[in-house]
Write a protein that holds these residues in place. Structure first.
Motif, PDB file in Angstrom:
ATOM      1  N   ASP A 261       0.836  -1.193   0.000  1.00 53.85           N
ATOM      2  CA  ASP A 261       0.000   0.000   0.000  1.00 53.85           C
ATOM      3  C   ASP A 261       0.876   1.250   0.000  1.00 53.85           C
ATOM      4  OD1 ASP A 261       0.842   0.454   2.658  1.00 53.85           O
ATOM      5  OD2 ASP A 261      -0.950  -0.475   3.506  1.00 53.85           O
ATOM      6  N   LEU A 262       0.225   2.417  -0.126  1.00 44.32           N
ATOM      7  CA  LEU A 262       0.949   3.670  -0.294  1.00 44.32           C
ATOM      8  C   LEU A 262       1.859   3.965   0.900  1.00 44.32           C
ATOM      9  CD1 LEU A 262       1.385   6.254  -1.964  1.00 44.32           C
ATOM     10  CD2 LEU A 262      -0.574   7.257  -0.762  1.00 44.32           C
ATOM     11  N   GLU A 263       1.382   3.701   2.106  1.00 42.55           N
ATOM     12  CA  GLU A 263       2.180   3.990   3.294  1.00 42.55           C
ATOM     13  C   GLU A 263       3.464   3.172   3.317  1.00 42.55           C
ATOM     14  OE1 GLU A 263       0.921   3.560   7.825  1.00 42.55           O
ATOM     15  OE2 GLU A 263      -0.128   5.214   6.816  1.00 42.55           O
ATOM     16  N   ALA A 264       3.393   1.948   2.846  1.00 44.20           N
ATOM     17  CA  ALA A 264       4.566   1.076   2.835  1.00 44.20           C
ATOM     18  C   ALA A 264       5.573   1.472   1.762  1.00 44.20           C
ATOM     19  CB  ALA A 264       4.131  -0.380   2.624  1.00 44.20           C
ATOM     20  N   ILE A 265       5.145   2.334   0.832  1.00 45.51           N
ATOM     21  CA  ILE A 265       6.010   2.720  -0.290  1.00 45.51           C
ATOM     22  C   ILE A 265       6.504   4.153  -0.185  1.00 45.51           C
ATOM     23  CG2 ILE A 265       6.004   3.153  -2.802  1.00 45.51           C
ATOM     24  CD1 ILE A 265       4.013   0.815  -3.032  1.00 45.51           C
ATOM     25  N   ALA A 266       5.678   5.050   0.326  1.00 43.08           N
ATOM     26  CA  ALA A 266       5.975   6.484   0.192  1.00 43.08           C
ATOM     27  C   ALA A 266       6.003   7.276   1.489  1.00 43.08           C
ATOM     28  CB  ALA A 266       4.965   7.122  -0.763  1.00 43.08           C
ATOM     29  N   SER A 267       5.778   6.652   2.632  1.00 47.07           N
ATOM     30  CA  SER A 267       5.845   7.388   3.899  1.00 47.07           C
ATOM     31  C   SER A 267       7.288   7.711   4.245  1.00 47.07           C
ATOM     32  CB  SER A 267       5.229   6.553   5.022  1.00 47.07           C
ATOM     33  OG  SER A 267       6.009   5.388   5.241  1.00 47.07           O
ATOM     34  N   GLY A 268       7.472   8.559   5.251  1.00 53.88           N
ATOM     35  CA  GLY A 268       8.822   8.855   5.701  1.00 53.88           C
ATOM     36  C   GLY A 268       9.551   7.611   6.149  1.00 53.88           C
ATOM     37  N   THR A 269       8.839   6.695   6.798  1.00 54.24           N
ATOM     38  CA  THR A 269       9.434   5.428   7.225  1.00 54.24           C
ATOM     39  C   THR A 269       9.883   4.611   6.031  1.00 54.24           C
ATOM     40  OG1 THR A 269       7.962   5.448   9.149  1.00 54.24           O
ATOM     41  CG2 THR A 269       9.018   3.353   8.590  1.00 54.24           C
ATOM     42  N   ALA A 270       9.053   4.588   4.977  1.00 51.53           N
ATOM     43  CA  ALA A 270       9.393   3.818   3.780  1.00 51.53           C
ATOM     44  C   ALA A 270      10.569   4.432   3.033  1.00 51.53           C
ATOM     45  CB  ALA A 270       8.168   3.735   2.858  1.00 51.53           C
ATOM     46  N   ILE A 271      10.609   5.767   2.964  1.00 53.81           N
ATOM     47  CA  ILE A 271      11.741   6.423   2.304  1.00 53.81           C
ATOM     48  C   ILE A 271      13.032   6.122   3.056  1.00 53.81           C
ATOM     49  CG2 ILE A 271      12.732   8.644   1.613  1.00 53.81           C
ATOM     50  CD1 ILE A 271       9.843   9.720   1.446  1.00 53.81           C
ATOM     51  N   ALA A 272      12.978   6.143   4.397  1.00 59.11           N
ATOM     52  CA  ALA A 272      14.161   5.830   5.199  1.00 59.11           C
ATOM     53  C   ALA A 272      14.637   4.403   4.931  1.00 59.11           C
ATOM     54  CB  ALA A 272      13.846   6.017   6.680  1.00 59.11           C
ATOM     55  N   ALA A 273      13.685   3.467   4.819  1.00 62.56           N
ATOM     56  CA  ALA A 273      14.058   2.076   4.532  1.00 62.56           C
ATOM     57  C   ALA A 273      14.726   1.961   3.165  1.00 62.56           C
ATOM     58  CB  ALA A 273      12.821   1.188   4.607  1.00 62.56           C
TER      59      ALA A 273
END
Length: 396
Positions: A261-273
């Motif tokens: 989903d979008l949160e897993a791809i584009a959130s700050g947490t996802a960008i950090a990963a």
């Protein structure tokens, strides 16, 4: 508002309806109100007297005489009450008091861990709010309501969080009842993105009736204002775009079978990963923001790509809801123009021309107090509704 009354020809009944005309802050005579509403002057006089007795309306001098004694004018009194507002994030709390226009009178922001649990966090809100009220003359006695925004899903009708992922111990906790143990007034609770949408509209776009506010930070969510009204949906989960599966695009570096989903791809947490996978030290959103602001090329590229992924979902929202403005907020959006550029790139390309010909995609203007302002507005919309004003007038 006045034009709407005239255009519809709708009958205006009760002091609460007359009060809605006065909420624009303009002073008027009873004769002017009678002319605007079509009611008899005696009826208007009785209802204005009830509003004066309630304190919501105050005398505002005299109008110019056209012969005889100058007629008295009345106006909205925004200091007739105060609202206590709290914006709770994952790691902070902003507490404020506002007058009945939503103007912030005083505020305080402190680091606070939402995972500490509801009693611990709400005790801080109650203590901070009490201190702010006590610093203003008679503010505690004139407290009209409390509004609270929390970083998770909320059943708005009960004020209870529902399975909030970053709020351990809060699930189904009765926030209104707990707070009413200290403040015996209405207590309204909503998720933080909804109150940010209300605050952002008030600060930057008061004349816009169709607005979508998107918060990109540790998580991703949207607040939707359509037709001038905040849309919560049947159970309060409207706007949860972070859990929408991102449509595949041949422009994206993601594999075709990626169903995240979008949160897993584009959130700050996802960008950090994503940055860590490239060997770059980034524990979370704060590190991403620091890297982007320092001009780190990989962080800028990853943030712009995240904007494109957000744009893939938002293009569907634009086609469905046709907003006038999309506002991007949250820590990642505040890092610079890179997320915004990615969103614009995709939304303007993927959405239909009719929906985008006047569409603005802009950064948040609300600042630190947008959340508490939105929480205050949420309460004000209820306590100054025609029915609530009529009830207050009856008590007075």
């Amino acid at each position: 508002m006045v034009d709407a009354v005239r255009a519809t020809g709708a009958p205006v009944s009760g002091a609460g309806e007359i009060f809605q005309i006065l909420r624009d802050g303009r002073a008027r005579t009873k004769a002017e109100l009678a002319n605007l509403t079509g009611l008899a002057r005696s009826t208007v006089s009785n209802r204005v007297d009830a509003l004066l007795a309630s304190g919501l309306v105050r005398p505002a001098g005299e109008a110019v005489s056209t012969g005889g004694r100058p007629p008295a004018r009345v106006a909205f009194n925004p200091l007739a009450g105060y609202v206590l507002a709290a914006d709770l994030g994952a790691t902070h709390a902003t507490v404020a008091i506002a007058d009945l226009t939503g103007r912030i009178v005083a505020s305080r922001t402190h680091p606070l861990d939402i995972a500490a649990g509801p009693e611990t966090v709400l005790d801080v809100v109650i203590a901070e709010g009490g201190a702010l009220l006590d610093a203003e003359t008679d503010a505690r006695a004139r407290l009209a309501g409390v509004g609270i925004g929390v970083p998770g899903p909320v059943e708005h009708s009960t004020g209870r969080p529902t399975n909030p992922p970053i709020m351990p111990g809060w699930d189904r906790f009765d926030i209104p009842r707990y707070v009413q143990g200290s403040f015996d007034v209405p207590v309204l609770v909503d998720n933080d993105v909804n109150i940010l949408a209300l605050g952002e509209q008030s600060v930057g776009w008061p004349g816009i009736a169709d607005l979508v506010f998107v918060k990109v930070a540790t998580g991703i969510g949207a607040g939707i204002i359509s037709g001038g009204t905040l849309q919560r949906g049947a159970q309060g989960s409207a706007g949860d775009m972070g859990h929408v599966q991102v449509p595949y695009s041949h422009d994206s570096p993601r594999p075709a079978g990626d169903e995240r989903d979008l949160e897993a791809i584009a959130s700050g947490t996802a960008i950090a990963a994503e940055l860590r996978s490239q060997g770059i030290a980034a524990a979370g959103s704060a590190d991403v923001v620091d890297l982007v602001r320092s001009g780190h090329p990989a962080a800028i590229a990853a943030t712009r790509q995240a904007g494109r992924e957000v744009g893939e979902v938002l293009s569907t929202v634009v086609n469905m809801l046709n907003p006038s403005i999309i506002v991007l907020g949250g820590s990642v959006a505040r890092a610079g123009e890179h997320l915004l550029a990615g969103v614009r790139e995709v939304v303007y390309r993927r959405s239909i021309p009719l929906a985008t010909q006047h569409l603005g995609i802009v950064q948040s203007q609300g600042g630190e107090t947008a959340g508490v302002m939105g929480a205050a507005i949420m309460v004000i919309q209820q306590v100054l509704s025609p029915a609530s004003v009529d009830a207050r007038g009856a008590r007075a």
